[in-house]
Design a protein around this motif. Structure first.
Motif, PDB file in Angstrom:
ATOM      1  N   ILE A 164       0.871  -1.225  -0.247  1.00  0.00           N
ATOM      2  CA  ILE A 164       0.322  -0.087  -0.206  1.00  0.00           C
ATOM      3  C   ILE A 164       0.810   1.222  -0.163  1.00  0.00           C
ATOM      4  O   ILE A 164       1.773   1.388   0.936  1.00  0.00           O
ATOM      5  N   GLU A 165       0.868   2.112  -1.006  1.00  0.00           N
ATOM      6  CA  GLU A 165       1.673   3.010  -1.327  1.00  0.00           C
ATOM      7  C   GLU A 165       0.893   4.368  -0.145  1.00  0.00           C
ATOM      8  O   GLU A 165      -0.148   4.249   0.115  1.00  0.00           O
ATOM      9  N   PRO A 166       2.000   4.966   0.436  1.00  0.00           N
ATOM     10  CA  PRO A 166       1.281   6.380   1.276  1.00  0.00           C
ATOM     11  C   PRO A 166       0.503   7.051   0.624  1.00  0.00           C
ATOM     12  O   PRO A 166       0.617   7.406  -0.635  1.00  0.00           O
ATOM     13  N   GLU A 167      -0.473   7.532   1.165  1.00  0.00           N
ATOM     14  CA  GLU A 167      -1.511   8.622   0.404  1.00  0.00           C
ATOM     15  C   GLU A 167      -1.646   9.646   1.451  1.00  0.00           C
ATOM     16  O   GLU A 167      -1.954  10.809   0.853  1.00  0.00           O
ATOM     17  N   PHE A 168      -1.467   9.628   2.749  1.00  0.00           N
ATOM     18  CA  PHE A 168      -1.709  10.505   3.758  1.00  0.00           C
ATOM     19  C   PHE A 168      -0.649  10.817   4.524  1.00  0.00           C
ATOM     20  O   PHE A 168      -0.109   9.661   5.222  1.00  0.00           O
ATOM     21  N   ALA A 169      -0.020  12.109   4.931  1.00  0.00           N
ATOM     22  CA  ALA A 169       1.002  12.034   5.816  1.00  0.00           C
ATOM     23  C   ALA A 169       0.549  11.728   7.122  1.00  0.00           C
ATOM     24  O   ALA A 169       1.384  11.397   8.181  1.00  0.00           O
ATOM     25  N   ASN A 170      -0.563  12.036   7.554  1.00  0.00           N
ATOM     26  CA  ASN A 170      -1.333  11.778   9.090  1.00  0.00           C
ATOM     27  C   ASN A 170      -2.740  11.754   8.972  1.00  0.00           C
ATOM     28  O   ASN A 170      -3.402  11.545   7.952  1.00  0.00           O
ATOM     29  N   ALA A 171      -3.335  11.312  10.086  1.00  0.00           N
ATOM     30  CA  ALA A 171      -4.615  11.047  10.316  1.00  0.00           C
ATOM     31  C   ALA A 171      -5.702  12.242  10.039  1.00  0.00           C
ATOM     32  O   ALA A 171      -6.648  11.895   9.573  1.00  0.00           O
ATOM     33  N   LEU A 172      -5.134  13.506   9.972  1.00  0.00           N
ATOM     34  CA  LEU A 172      -6.009  14.679   9.928  1.00  0.00           C
ATOM     35  C   LEU A 172      -6.140  14.959   8.516  1.00  0.00           C
ATOM     36  O   LEU A 172      -7.230  15.143   8.006  1.00  0.00           O
ATOM     37  N   GLU A 173      -5.100  14.471   7.612  1.00  0.00           N
ATOM     38  CA  GLU A 173      -5.206  14.638   6.145  1.00  0.00           C
ATOM     39  C   GLU A 173      -6.448  13.435   5.769  1.00  0.00           C
ATOM     40  O   GLU A 173      -7.041  13.797   4.810  1.00  0.00           O
ATOM     41  N   MET A 174      -6.030  12.255   6.309  1.00  0.00           N
ATOM     42  CA  MET A 174      -6.994  11.334   5.877  1.00  0.00           C
ATOM     43  C   MET A 174      -8.710  11.700   6.342  1.00  0.00           C
ATOM     44  O   MET A 174      -9.469  11.669   5.501  1.00  0.00           O
ATOM     45  N   PHE A 175      -8.763  12.161   7.457  1.00  0.00           N
ATOM     46  CA  PHE A 175     -10.301  12.636   7.877  1.00  0.00           C
ATOM     47  C   PHE A 175     -10.766  13.834   6.918  1.00  0.00           C
ATOM     48  O   PHE A 175     -11.817  13.888   6.596  1.00  0.00           O
ATOM     49  N   THR A 222      -7.203  16.834  19.470  1.00  0.00           N
ATOM     50  CA  THR A 222      -6.041  16.682  20.078  1.00  0.00           C
ATOM     51  C   THR A 222      -5.116  16.750  19.046  1.00  0.00           C
ATOM     52  O   THR A 222      -4.028  17.360  18.896  1.00  0.00           O
ATOM     53  N   TRP A 223      -5.369  15.985  17.775  1.00  0.00           N
ATOM     54  CA  TRP A 223      -4.301  16.154  16.812  1.00  0.00           C
ATOM     55  C   TRP A 223      -4.311  17.296  16.060  1.00  0.00           C
ATOM     56  O   TRP A 223      -3.135  17.801  15.805  1.00  0.00           O
ATOM     57  N   THR A 278       2.067   5.769  15.840  1.00  0.00           N
ATOM     58  CA  THR A 278       2.432   6.876  14.728  1.00  0.00           C
ATOM     59  C   THR A 278       1.328   7.064  14.086  1.00  0.00           C
ATOM     60  O   THR A 278       0.571   6.289  13.645  1.00  0.00           O
ATOM     61  N   HIS A 279       1.351   8.369  13.168  1.00  0.00           N
ATOM     62  CA  HIS A 279       0.148   8.693  12.290  1.00  0.00           C
ATOM     63  C   HIS A 279       0.234   7.687  11.008  1.00  0.00           C
ATOM     64  O   HIS A 279      -0.549   7.313  10.622  1.00  0.00           O
ATOM     65  N   ALA A 303     -13.440   4.884  10.173  1.00  0.00           N
ATOM     66  CA  ALA A 303     -14.550   5.684   9.996  1.00  0.00           C
ATOM     67  C   ALA A 303     -14.223   7.108   9.577  1.00  0.00           C
ATOM     68  O   ALA A 303     -14.762   7.571   8.755  1.00  0.00           O
ATOM     69  N   LEU A 304     -12.994   7.400  10.160  1.00  0.00           N
ATOM     70  CA  LEU A 304     -12.580   8.707   9.795  1.00  0.00           C
ATOM     71  C   LEU A 304     -11.941   8.642   8.373  1.00  0.00           C
ATOM     72  O   LEU A 304     -11.881   9.717   7.599  1.00  0.00           O
ATOM     73  N   LEU A 305     -11.228   7.434   7.824  1.00  0.00           N
ATOM     74  CA  LEU A 305     -10.825   7.252   6.538  1.00  0.00           C
ATOM     75  C   LEU A 305     -11.897   7.119   5.517  1.00  0.00           C
ATOM     76  O   LEU A 305     -12.039   7.972   4.237  1.00  0.00           O
ATOM     77  N   THR A 306     -12.781   6.451   5.747  1.00  0.00           N
ATOM     78  CA  THR A 306     -14.031   6.314   4.630  1.00  0.00           C
ATOM     79  C   THR A 306     -15.082   7.294   4.941  1.00  0.00           C
ATOM     80  O   THR A 306     -15.200   8.011   5.731  1.00  0.00           O
ATOM     81  N   THR A 307     -16.272   6.871   4.207  1.00  0.00           N
ATOM     82  CA  THR A 307     -17.438   7.662   4.560  1.00  0.00           C
ATOM     83  C   THR A 307     -18.512   6.846   5.208  1.00  0.00           C
ATOM     84  O   THR A 307     -19.807   7.062   5.031  1.00  0.00           O
ATOM     85  N   ALA A 308     -17.885   5.793   5.498  1.00  0.00           N
ATOM     86  CA  ALA A 308     -18.963   5.056   6.251  1.00  0.00           C
ATOM     87  C   ALA A 308     -19.274   5.304   7.952  1.00  0.00           C
ATOM     88  O   ALA A 308     -18.405   5.537   8.505  1.00  0.00           O
ATOM     89  N   PRO A 309     -20.647   5.545   7.934  1.00  0.00           N
ATOM     90  CA  PRO A 309     -20.843   5.969   9.384  1.00  0.00           C
ATOM     91  C   PRO A 309     -20.414   4.587  10.488  1.00  0.00           C
ATOM     92  O   PRO A 309     -20.368   3.778  10.143  1.00  0.00           O
TER      93      PRO A 309
END
Length: 550
Positions: free
Chosen positions: A21-32, A96-97, A222-223, A264-270
């Motif tokens: 899996i290639e990197p797509e986001f630098a951190n979880a905030l970008e993912m959200f 927090t992030w 880590t992120h 849930a933060l990555l996808t649009t699934a509730p």
């Protein structure tokens, strides 16, 4: 012979999913942020009958971050989350992030001594706590810690139907010396915190895993770890726009953190939450929200089978069911499939691997070890290398039993402020899991024992040393040893063995109650046996093996 020669369905599954899996986001905030842009009005969280959209979750977490910064919390500070599965967990995690800080996930079942230890070890400067936990647990120990800001909240927030089975005993409580989380958010609502740069190797969450000796260790997830495994779970299970995630795993636990919150933060699934697991409430919410995927300890699925009102029609939407954290008896998977029509897929990981390293592919079933009767834990997930090594560290051939070691993007950087323990657990970047098992000739992995003495009770990890330390606090106890014994419901049960000081007495019931009042519910021994002498080697080392055999 390759892994695919005898499992052609596995080859078909792999053909559609790349192993790297290639990197797509630098951190979880970008993912959200990407999921907010994709579907701002789509529900992020469903809590009983309450709903938070992605844009609302974004706005609330912005305000929370502004509140932290206004109160002097700065980049790199630790913010402890002492919460059940409530929407505020996600608000506080994201906030927090956004403030550039590190979240500390703490089990809400912890008692005073356990909470104090984790707050002191992490150096947390802020604490988000349920009102119901402030008075009896958090309040009395805060003076021993570096915590300067305490925010309290209630299980009753973000919903209007107080389910009597889960929330019937919950009341709003005014907490002296604490700030109401909702009031703080309202003061800053509509404001955005300054942009923060978080790299993939910045620590996102400290999740604690006990050591065999000394205090618990904070795994530095880590992120990069979170983003990778959220994507790995999404792709492995095939989560898309039409899916709904059912949150039965605790969010403070690495399984819930990744396969519920981060997914849930990555996808649009509730993500459907309901404070804490209660089987009848779970069945009602499955009927109402029609979730398609869940992952939890095997005790969750046993409890659903024991819910008298649950039918196959009720659970028909749950087409993707995974279980990890504790051994799964093959008889349980068969019984669940016969009753509800769904197969429980095994999944394996550790806190130090940010959860999954191995899993059973969605379109297959795990083989059973012919000798022990244990289900396979699966095959390595994407970008993950797993080996079986001997005591000398050399690789062992298929069928030979040794320690499972793994390496991949989900493996943590180490333990918080514990360089020696980090070096011992991660030599050369390979995590030594402490679990003993083997790989068969077609690539399935099996666990047959644990190298360490860790007890696995219903998916929660318990170290004998911690329970023994509490038993030793009783004035009558001379020696104490704790082991895990088989238990039909939990997989393993904590059992203590003690010898008593001359002239003093204590009944097994008294010792169980002594521990119960000082430890989280999953930790205290359900049984204590009093012996004249505990079995030991010639050098005085306790023989837990003999105690297990009793």
């Amino acid at each position: 012979m390759s892994v695919y020669d005898e499992r052609p369905w596995l080859a078909r599954y792999d053909a559609g999913q790349p192993h790297d899996i290639e990197p797509e986001f630098a951190n979880a905030l970008e993912m959200f942020a990407a999921s907010v842009r994709a579907a701002p009005d789509r529900p992020a969280v469903k809590y009983f009958d309450g709903v938070l959209s992605r844009s609302e979750l974004d706005e609330l977490s912005d305000a929370f971050a502004c509140g932290l910064l206004d109160r002097g919390i700065r980049r790199g500070d630790r913010v402890a989350l002492f919460l059940q599965n409530v929407p505020q967990f996600l608000v506080a995690l994201l906030g927090t992030w956004k403030a550039g800080c590190v979240a500390v996930a703490i089990n809400p079942m912890n008692k005073q001594r356990e909470l104090s230890l984790l707050l002191r070890d992490s150096g947390a400067r802020a604490l988000v706590c349920l009102e119901s936990l402030h008075g009896p647990v958090a309040g009395p120990v805060l003076g021993e810690t570096d915590v300067e800001l305490v925010m309290t909240t209630s299980e009753l927030e973000h919903q209007s139907r107080d389910d009597p089975r889960v929330l019937g005993d919950v009341r709003r409580i005014r907490c002296e010396g604490a700030e109401d989380m909702s009031a703080l958010i309202e003061r800053f609502r509509g404001r955005r915190p300054p942009a923060v740069e978080l790299g993939p190797d910045d620590v996102a969450v400290l999740t604690y895993t006990s050591g065999t000796t000394g205090p618990p260790k904070g795994a530095m997830n880590t992120h990069r770890n979170l983003v990778f495994n959220a994507r790995a779970v999404r792709d492995w299970v095939g989560i898309g726009e039409s899916d709904v995630v059912f949150g039965v795993a605790p969010l403070f636990h690495i399984t819930g953190m990744v396969a519920h919150a981060a997914l849930a933060l990555l996808t649009t699934a509730p993500l459907v939450l309901f404070c804490r697991f209660e089987p009848n409430a779970a069945v009602d919410l499955i009927r109402e929200h029609r979730p398609t995927f869940t992952i939890g300890s095997i005790t969750v699925f046993i409890a659903l089978m024991n819910a008298p009102e649950a039918t196959s029609a009720d659970l028909s939407s749950l087409t993707r069911v995974y279980s990890g954290g504790a051994p799964i008896p093959p008889s349980t998977t068969r019984a669940f499939q016969e009753r509800f029509g769904h197969y429980i897929h095994n999944i394996y990981g550790l806190t130090e691997t940010t959860a999954p390293t191995h899993a059973v592919p969605l379109h297959g079933e795990a083989p059973v070890d012919p000798e022990s009767g244990a289900l396979s834990i699966g095959v390595p997930m994407y970008s993950t290398v797993a080996r079986i090594v001997g005591d000398d560290g050399a690789d062992l051939p298929a069928g030979r039993i040794g320690e499972v070691v793994v390496r991949g993007p989900q493996v943590v950087a180490g333990y918080w402020n514990k360089p020696e323990e980090t070096a011992g657990a991660l030599p050369g970047g390979w995590l030594h899991t402490g679990d003993v098992g083997y790989m068969d000739h077609v690539g399935w992995f099996y666990l047959v024992d644990r190298k360490k003495d860790q007890i696995n009770t219903g998916g929660y990890k318990v170290w004998p040393r911690e329970v023994e330390d509490v038993l030793y606090e009783h004035e009558a106890v001379r020696e104490a040893a704790v082991v895990g014994v088989p238990d039909e419901y939990r997989g393993e049960m904590v059992k203590g063995f003690v010898s008593l000081r001359p002239g003093l007495t204590a009944s097994p019931e008294e010792l169980v109650d002594f521990c119960r009042r000082r430890m989280a519910a999953y930790k205290y021994p359900r049984q204590v046996e009093v012996l004249e002498e505990l079995p030991k080697t010639a050098t005085g080392k306790l023989l837990r093996r003999q105690l297990r055999a009793r």
